[in-house]
Design an enzyme around this catalytic site. Structure first.
Site, PDB file in Angstrom:
ATOM      1  N   ASP A  14     -16.919 -34.473  49.612  1.00 37.16           N
ATOM      2  CA  ASP A  14     -16.386 -35.692  50.215  1.00 37.16           C
ATOM      3  C   ASP A  14     -14.873 -35.797  50.041  1.00 37.16           C
ATOM      4  O   ASP A  14     -14.307 -35.257  49.096  1.00 37.16           O
ATOM      5  CB  ASP A  14     -17.079 -36.902  49.567  1.00 37.16           C
ATOM      6  CG  ASP A  14     -16.927 -38.166  50.399  1.00 37.16           C
ATOM      7  OD1 ASP A  14     -16.603 -38.060  51.601  1.00 37.16           O
ATOM      8  OD2 ASP A  14     -17.132 -39.260  49.849  1.00 37.16           O
ATOM      9  N   ARG A  27      -7.853 -36.438  60.682  1.00 34.02           N
ATOM     10  CA  ARG A  27      -8.971 -36.177  59.764  1.00 34.02           C
ATOM     11  C   ARG A  27      -9.492 -34.745  59.856  1.00 34.02           C
ATOM     12  O   ARG A  27      -9.863 -34.139  58.862  1.00 34.02           O
ATOM     13  CB  ARG A  27     -10.118 -37.153  60.069  1.00 34.02           C
ATOM     14  CG  ARG A  27      -9.826 -38.599  59.697  1.00 34.02           C
ATOM     15  CD  ARG A  27     -10.992 -39.500  60.111  1.00 34.02           C
ATOM     16  NE  ARG A  27     -12.235 -39.053  59.519  1.00 34.02           N
ATOM     17  CZ  ARG A  27     -12.662 -39.392  58.307  1.00 34.02           C
ATOM     18  NH1 ARG A  27     -11.950 -40.213  57.555  1.00 34.02           N
ATOM     19  NH2 ARG A  27     -13.808 -38.940  57.834  1.00 34.02           N
ATOM     20  N   SER A  59     -24.388 -35.223  57.087  1.00 36.81           N
ATOM     21  CA  SER A  59     -25.583 -36.032  56.820  1.00 36.81           C
ATOM     22  C   SER A  59     -26.188 -36.528  58.132  1.00 36.81           C
ATOM     23  O   SER A  59     -25.521 -36.553  59.179  1.00 36.81           O
ATOM     24  CB  SER A  59     -25.233 -37.223  55.919  1.00 36.81           C
ATOM     25  OG  SER A  59     -24.581 -38.231  56.661  1.00 36.81           O
ATOM     26  N   ASN A  62     -24.068 -39.048  59.506  1.00 33.93           N
ATOM     27  CA  ASN A  62     -22.758 -38.663  60.039  1.00 33.93           C
ATOM     28  C   ASN A  62     -22.735 -38.542  61.570  1.00 33.93           C
ATOM     29  O   ASN A  62     -21.666 -38.528  62.183  1.00 33.93           O
ATOM     30  CB  ASN A  62     -22.263 -37.351  59.414  1.00 33.93           C
ATOM     31  CG  ASN A  62     -21.843 -37.461  57.961  1.00 33.93           C
ATOM     32  OD1 ASN A  62     -21.969 -36.504  57.188  1.00 33.93           O
ATOM     33  ND2 ASN A  62     -21.324 -38.617  57.550  1.00 33.93           N
TER      34      ASN A  62
END
Ligand code: IPE
Ligand code: IPE
Ligand code: MG
Length: 247
Positions: A14, A27, A59, A62
């Protein structure tokens, strides 16, 4: 008393986005740099003799991120599978993947499955990628499999126990989870290996995933080795019988 190396390490990778944002970059730059951390962590774990490394790469939740970011992550995953092929095969790594893999776009799924298949006899280390994975979803899947076994008469409801449920989880072929690492200073599990983490040692580091490198893995393992795993018993019992594992 010092314990040995963890057999199975899992990582919640993370902090990619925050790492990039703090540097004034998009990002995705963080995800790209994070791929380098994956490479280094896999290599280090393999060299240390870790049996299994499970990486939380994407995930189930996500998918709710902005479509551009999801697309970029799928593209990176595709590239990872292609670019790491030689490294995986040369180092005798068995690649596996867990999660709702049917949700992955086929341009990712195909090379991923192909490499899983090609590497399935490798015995050096298992690298398990958690993709479109959710811990609750995993447990629901196991419950569904048990229900189907009951309906077909293969098992009786009274026989259902931890061993039978565990064997129906996506991680059934992996050793018990010993050490769960999360980067980026967040203190939560975010629907990762919920059942499997029952007696895992948890290790949290403020380091963002793109900054996580070999020394950080070594530090987490050293912290693990200083822990006393009691599995519900008391210290004196653990000292007498250190090899006993938990339930
Ligand atoms: C982890 O980094 C990578 C994935 C979840 C795919 P993030 O993208 O969650 O980065 P932060 O937490 O927003 O900084
Ligand atoms: C967990 O990180 C998922 C992965 C590392 C792949 P998230 O960034 O999605 O988790 P939350 O949203 O902070 O709980
Ligand atoms: Mg995050």
């Amino acid at each position: 008393m010092a314990v040995g190396l963890p057999r199975h390490i899992a990582v919640i990778m993370d902090g990619n986005g925050r790492w990039a944002t703090a540097r004034g970059e998009p990002r995705i730059a963080g995800h790209r740099e994070g791929a380098k951390s994956v490479r280094e962590t896999v290599r280090a774990a393999r060299e240390l003799g870790i049996e299994a490394l499970t990486l939380f790469a994407f995930s189930e939740q996500n998918w709710d991120r902005p479509p551009d970011e999801v697309d970029a992550l799928m593209e990176l995953l595709y590239r990872y599978v292609l670019e790491e092929r030689a490294e995986i095969m040369d180092n005798q790594i068995r690649l596996t993947a867990i999660g709702a893999l049917d949700r992955l776009p086929s341009f990712v799924r195909q090379p991923l499955f192909e490499l899983c298949e090609a590497s399935k006899e490798n015995r050096g280390m298992t690298l398990c990628l958690a993709l479109s994975y959710g811990g609750r979803e995993d447990i629901v899947g196991a419950a569904r499999a048990l229900a189907a076994d009951v309906r077909s008469g293969r098992i009786d409801p009274d026989e259902i126990n931890e061993v039978l449920l565990d064997a129906r989880l996506a991680t059934a072929s992996l050793p018990p989870l010993d050490l769960l690492i999360r980067t980026s200073g967040e203190y939560r599990i975010s629907n990762f290996l919920l059942w499997q983490a029952a007696y895992a040692e948890l290790y949290f580091t403020p380091r963002m995933w793109p900054e996580f490198r070999r020394p950080d893995l070594l530090e987490a393992i050293e912290a693990f080795r200083r822990r006393e795993r009691r599995f519900g018993r008391v210290s004196a019992q653990v000292a007498d019988e250190p090899a006993k594992r938990g339930p």
